[in-house]
Design a protein around this motif. Sequence first.
Motif, mmCIF file in Angstrom:
data_model
loop_
_atom_site.group_PDB
_atom_site.id
_atom_site.type_symbol
_atom_site.label_atom_id
_atom_site.label_comp_id
_atom_site.label_asym_id
_atom_site.label_seq_id
_atom_site.Cartn_x
_atom_site.Cartn_y
_atom_site.Cartn_z
ATOM 1 N N ALA A 252 0.889 -1.241 0.072
ATOM 2 C CA ALA A 252 0.015 0.454 0.087
ATOM 3 C C ALA A 252 0.649 1.372 0.188
ATOM 4 N N GLU A 253 2.162 0.957 1.001
ATOM 5 C CA GLU A 253 3.080 2.070 1.319
ATOM 6 C C GLU A 253 3.246 2.705 -0.744
ATOM 7 N N LEU A 254 4.416 1.468 -0.984
ATOM 8 C CA LEU A 254 4.324 1.578 -2.848
ATOM 9 C C LEU A 254 3.670 2.533 -3.653
ATOM 10 N N ALA A 255 2.385 1.710 -3.955
ATOM 11 C CA ALA A 255 1.577 2.216 -4.309
ATOM 12 C C ALA A 255 1.161 3.598 -4.519
ATOM 13 N N TRP A 256 1.212 4.315 -2.334
ATOM 14 C CA TRP A 256 1.565 6.026 -2.075
ATOM 15 C C TRP A 256 2.922 6.717 -2.869
ATOM 16 N N VAL A 257 4.005 5.668 -2.729
ATOM 17 C CA VAL A 257 4.878 6.588 -3.640
ATOM 18 C C VAL A 257 5.302 6.139 -4.761
ATOM 19 N N PHE A 258 4.133 5.074 -5.969
ATOM 20 C CA PHE A 258 4.048 5.508 -7.494
ATOM 21 C C PHE A 258 2.902 6.826 -7.341
ATOM 22 N N SER A 259 1.712 7.074 -6.679
ATOM 23 C CA SER A 259 1.466 8.558 -6.966
ATOM 24 C C SER A 259 1.978 8.863 -6.434
ATOM 25 N N MET A 260 2.688 9.287 -5.786
ATOM 26 C CA MET A 260 3.239 10.741 -5.341
ATOM 27 C C MET A 260 4.773 10.673 -6.376
ATOM 28 N N THR A 261 5.155 9.881 -6.758
ATOM 29 C CA THR A 261 6.127 10.272 -7.968
ATOM 30 C C THR A 261 5.296 10.945 -9.418
ATOM 31 N N VAL A 262 4.444 10.151 -9.576
ATOM 32 C CA VAL A 262 3.793 10.497 -10.513
ATOM 33 C C VAL A 262 2.969 11.831 -10.727
ATOM 34 N N GLN A 263 2.696 12.347 -9.037
ATOM 35 C CA GLN A 263 2.156 13.708 -9.278
ATOM 36 C C GLN A 263 3.248 14.645 -9.195
ATOM 37 N N ASN A 264 4.597 14.661 -8.458
ATOM 38 C CA ASN A 264 5.544 15.400 -8.903
ATOM 39 C C ASN A 264 5.993 15.533 -9.584
ATOM 40 N N ARG A 265 6.183 14.040 -11.019
ATOM 41 C CA ARG A 265 6.239 14.710 -12.524
ATOM 42 C C ARG A 265 5.141 15.379 -13.014
ATOM 43 N N LEU A 266 4.603 15.286 -12.925
ATOM 44 C CA LEU A 266 3.209 16.237 -13.553
ATOM 45 C C LEU A 266 2.660 17.823 -12.783
ATOM 46 N N VAL A 267 3.178 18.262 -11.825
ATOM 47 C CA VAL A 267 3.397 19.157 -11.248
ATOM 48 C C VAL A 267 4.471 20.448 -11.858
ATOM 49 N N ALA A 268 5.898 19.108 -11.681
ATOM 50 C CA ALA A 268 7.032 19.491 -12.440
ATOM 51 C C ALA A 268 7.430 20.402 -13.753
ATOM 52 N N GLY A 269 5.811 20.028 -14.017
ATOM 53 C CA GLY A 269 5.146 20.351 -15.534
ATOM 54 C C GLY A 269 4.853 21.957 -15.858
ATOM 55 N N TYR A 270 4.548 22.056 -14.727
ATOM 56 C CA TYR A 270 4.094 23.786 -13.901
ATOM 57 C C TYR A 270 5.451 24.619 -13.371
ATOM 58 N N GLY A 271 6.975 23.772 -13.323
ATOM 59 C CA GLY A 271 8.208 24.670 -12.555
ATOM 60 C C GLY A 271 8.001 24.736 -11.292
ATOM 61 N N TYR A 272 9.113 25.280 -10.866
ATOM 62 C CA TYR A 272 9.185 23.984 -9.418
ATOM 63 C C TYR A 272 8.668 24.952 -8.708
ATOM 64 N N THR A 273 8.459 26.618 -8.756
ATOM 65 C CA THR A 273 7.356 27.275 -7.733
ATOM 66 C C THR A 273 5.963 26.001 -7.678
ATOM 67 N N ALA A 274 5.523 25.614 -8.623
ATOM 68 C CA ALA A 274 4.256 24.633 -7.780
ATOM 69 C C ALA A 274 5.216 22.720 -7.458
ATOM 70 N N VAL A 275 5.683 22.871 -7.835
ATOM 71 C CA VAL A 275 6.580 22.316 -6.717
ATOM 72 C C VAL A 275 7.077 22.065 -5.214
ATOM 73 N N ALA A 276 6.996 23.310 -5.308
ATOM 74 C CA ALA A 276 7.553 24.507 -4.343
ATOM 75 C C ALA A 276 5.904 24.270 -3.331
ATOM 76 N N ALA A 277 5.329 24.719 -3.480
ATOM 77 C CA ALA A 277 3.761 24.646 -3.707
ATOM 78 C C ALA A 277 3.186 23.974 -2.275
ATOM 79 N N ILE A 278 3.092 22.161 -3.935
ATOM 80 C CA ILE A 278 2.333 20.731 -3.178
ATOM 81 C C ILE A 278 3.812 20.909 -2.001
ATOM 82 N N GLY A 279 4.557 21.242 -1.819
ATOM 83 C CA GLY A 279 5.464 20.353 -1.224
ATOM 84 C C GLY A 279 4.894 21.128 0.546
#
Length: 471
Positions: A252-279
């Motif tokens: 279950a935790e690995l599923a969460w890590v996978f989801s977070m990885t997809v989420q970070n890759r997706l948000v990174a497309g909006y720039g590091y400011t968006a990544v910092a905001a989701i952080g």
Amino acid sequence: MHVWQPDLNAQRVGPLLFKLSFPAIAGMILYSMFSLVDTYFVARLGSQALAALTLSVPLQILISSLASASGTGLTSLISRTLGAGDGRMADNIAWHGLIIAVIYGVCFSLVGFYFLDPMLLLFGCTPDTFFLCREYLQIVLAGSVFTFLLIIMENIMQGEGDTVMPMLVGLGGIILNVIFDPVFMFGLGPLPGMGMRGAAWATVLSELLSTWLIFQIITRRRLLLAWKWAHFRPSLRVVKGVYAVGLPMLMAELAWVFSMTVQNRLVAGYGYTAVAAIGIFLRVRSFCLTPVFGLAQAALPMAAFAHGAGSAERVKETLVKSGVLGIFLLLAAVFFMQCHPDWIVGLFSKDPGLTETGISGLRLATLCFPLLSPIFMVSTVLQALGKGVKAMMMSMIRQLVLFLPLLLLLSRIWGLNGVWMAFSISEFLAGGLALVFAIDLWRELPGRRRVARVVLLQPGYWLRRTLAWIK
């Protein structure tokens, strides 16, 4: 031989839940506050450093997930074994836990170190953040053995029913981390500032000292476990017992890590400011969830011990009371995040773009936040009863079937706002999923009489039972 004391089954559920969870909640709130201070210091290095810290989170979660999965399995198995009165076997289980921690720590450090660069690319690091992530994680990975030992020893103590000492040790460690952060990051006297590397060294050193302290406590105090090496017998049965709960949780935790990885890759497309905001959002979200995590820490040994003692009604009461109390606590958190998001984001950054993005995120992503309490409590009780596979199914459906598709779909429709909305909508749907699992669990537990599902779905039934237990 130490004999398990009957306190977990003799005291009333309400007072006992408060007694066990209050110190854990208080400690975890303080722990998270200091963790937010840690984020604050990194934010002083700029939005780029904060984005790098956010992109490093999946790998750190991968480490802590493996430790927590093993630790949760140990907590459940030790509690059930002590509840059955077998102190010698509980000792054997605890020794298995320490050996597992050392093996995992060494292996994970070596494997993670050699494959760090491709893992960083996988987790969505951009050229702006790659080298910052790399210098930070190289040091964190080198000290991961202390992460494993610390988490697993804390879980062993929780299996004895002690939630206070793990909280104090964890709190002490994060205080040390916060003290070390500005010293290593910005320098002091002859010690030069090391930036992100300094933040990593602060983390490793604080975990090393905390590990040493908790090892001294568990081997000298010997509250319920005897900690006699003569009780250790290598046993595949023990390992299977630990991972009957722990392995499903790890999946279950690995599923969460996978989801977070997809989420970070997706948000990174909006720039590091968006990544910092989701952080920032994820750190604040984690802080607000600490009361629920504290309740779960108390509910797990309570439900496991009650199950081991054959008290099904006590298991049910623990589930409902912890879940309802968690809802009220999260409602208070949601009220603050909805009313004062500008103040929260302003604690970490004065960047107008980051502030605007963060405010929007806090408001959109927390609309169904209180539903996380029953979601987590149902999963916790399933783990306590050794039903790790069901807990895994519930978590994986939530992450891979609900959150991830919504994340991909809504981001295409609404852009970054769709990412925020994916949190709220998936939590709403996961609340209904938790209800289904809770009803099945309720009917599987033996009771005075079997209740039909249609009766369990009636709101009046739950209200009457809850009021009766409160009395």
